[in-house]
Write a protein that holds these residues in place. Structure first.
Motif, PDB file in Angstrom:
ATOM      1  N   PRO A  60       0.829  -1.210   0.000  1.00 16.54           N
ATOM      2  CA  PRO A  60       0.000   0.000   0.000  1.00 16.54           C
ATOM      3  C   PRO A  60       0.863   1.259   0.000  1.00 16.54           C
ATOM      4  N   LEU A  61       0.418   2.271  -0.712  1.00 19.44           N
ATOM      5  CA  LEU A  61       1.163   3.517  -0.812  1.00 19.44           C
ATOM      6  C   LEU A  61       0.213   4.680  -0.573  1.00 19.44           C
ATOM      7  N   LEU A  62       0.546   5.512   0.403  1.00 25.28           N
ATOM      8  CA  LEU A  62      -0.247   6.708   0.697  1.00 25.28           C
ATOM      9  C   LEU A  62       0.513   7.936   0.227  1.00 25.28           C
ATOM     10  N   ILE A  63      -0.175   8.823  -0.473  1.00 26.67           N
ATOM     11  CA  ILE A  63       0.434  10.045  -0.993  1.00 26.67           C
ATOM     12  C   ILE A  63      -0.427  11.234  -0.607  1.00 26.67           C
ATOM     13  N   ASN A  64       0.175  12.205   0.053  1.00 29.91           N
ATOM     14  CA  ASN A  64      -0.527  13.447   0.357  1.00 29.91           C
ATOM     15  C   ASN A  64      -0.270  14.469  -0.751  1.00 29.91           C
ATOM     16  N   ILE A  65      -1.324  15.145  -1.173  1.00 29.98           N
ATOM     17  CA  ILE A  65      -1.195  16.196  -2.171  1.00 29.98           C
ATOM     18  C   ILE A  65      -0.865  17.495  -1.445  1.00 29.98           C
ATOM     19  N   ASN A  66       0.259  18.106  -1.812  1.00 28.55           N
ATOM     20  CA  ASN A  66       0.743  19.319  -1.145  1.00 28.55           C
ATOM     21  C   ASN A  66       0.153  20.558  -1.822  1.00 28.55           C
ATOM     22  N   PRO A  67      -0.698  21.307  -1.145  1.00 29.80           N
ATOM     23  CA  PRO A  67      -1.312  22.494  -1.769  1.00 29.80           C
ATOM     24  C   PRO A  67      -0.291  23.532  -2.222  1.00 29.80           C
ATOM     25  N   LYS A  68       0.873  23.579  -1.544  1.00 23.06           N
ATOM     26  CA  LYS A  68       1.862  24.606  -1.870  1.00 23.06           C
ATOM     27  C   LYS A  68       2.502  24.370  -3.240  1.00 23.06           C
ATOM     28  N   THR A  69       2.498  23.128  -3.702  1.00 24.47           N
ATOM     29  CA  THR A  69       3.129  22.824  -4.990  1.00 24.47           C
ATOM     30  C   THR A  69       2.117  22.362  -6.033  1.00 24.47           C
TER      31      THR A  69
END
Length: 274
Positions: A239-248
């Motif tokens: 499993p892979l969790l990825i957070n989307i960074n609003p700054k980029t």
């Protein structure tokens, strides 16, 4: 559904009938256009079974090589390759799509050919080396997403013989396989799955994602607002969790009378569409 797409093979010859540029690849285009009633729709432009490559150029030390293909009802695409010392690399992508093609654009408000030029410099490849990339590669600009996969290409072929030496793209890992070509519905999953680095150890717990404020404007008025934290849970070998960074993350899209499309690009090859 999954749309079928034809593979393209181009073998360009020089004046002595020796191969100077070879390419074999698959590609698809997701295009957002305005309909006659003011709505914005996203359509899929696939290659037809009949493709020509008029205008392709071998290139040399001072002139860029060019792969140019024409397909369907007035559509065309090309890519430039430039040589620099001991390497070559692709840089300019040009797509011309024809909205008079009613099978692809059945109710387009704007009629005729539309040309989009994108500069997207690829990683340099050593001369006398074939670039191979099975994983999907995305280029997004001006409401168009260009998608490429199963790519094999060598520019500035030496002595008329395509090299057996390969340079694999970063997205291809030893255990990767050719990806399923993405559609509008699964473009996020395909991009993340194929381009995320392989994990060899247990991943550290991922914190909750930061909340981002995303908006679109129609003229000088805001037509789309989203305040959201985004985390992707990707099913791979692990499993892979990825957070989307609003700054980029860059927000793009379009608003119509009855539909709106928000596209978020995090700059790390993850594309999410609402």
């Amino acid at each position: 559904g999954v749309f079928q797409s034809c593979a393209v093979e181009v073998d360009i010859k020089d004046a002595s009938n020796a191969t100077c540029l070879y390419a074999n690849w698959m590609m698809r285009f997701l295009i957002t256009y305005e309909s006659n009633n003011g709505d914005y729709k996203t359509t899929t432009l696939n290659l037809s079974s009949s493709v020509t490559h008029n205008g392709s150029v071998c290139g040399n030390d001072t002139q860029a090589a060019l792969v140019a293909v024409q397909f369907g009802e007035g559509h065309s695409w090309s890519i430039n390759f430039t040589k620099n010392n001991e390497t070559y690399q692709g840089d300019f992508f040009t797509l011309t799509y024809n909205t008079n093609d009613t099978a692809v654009f059945p109710d387009a408000k704007r009629k005729g050919p539309v040309t989009v030029l994108v500069k997207d410099t690829l990683h340099p490849v050593q001369l006398n080396t074939v670039l191979v990339c099975h994983a999907s590669y995305f280029i997004e600009a001006e409401n168009i997403t260009q998608i490429f996969w199963n790519v094999t290409v060598q520019a500035f072929v030496q002595n008329g013989t395509v090299s057996k030496k390969e340079s694999r793209c970063h997205a291809d890992t030893p255990t990767s396989v050719p990806t399923v070509p993405p559609t509008t519905a699964n473009v996020t999953t395909a991009s993340t799955t194929t381009l995320s680095p392989a994990t060899t150890t247990s991943p550290k717990p991922v914190e909750n994602p930061d909340t981002g404020n995303y908006s679109l404007k129609s003229g000088n008025k805001t037509c789309f607002l989203a305040t959201v934290g985004l985390q992707l849970n990707v099913s791979q070998d692990k499993p892979l969790l990825i957070n989307i960074n609003p700054k980029t993350t860059i927000a793009d899209g379009a608003c119509g009378n009855t539909t709106a499309t928000l596209k978020l690009n995090d700059g790390n090859s993850t594309l999410i569409g609402f």
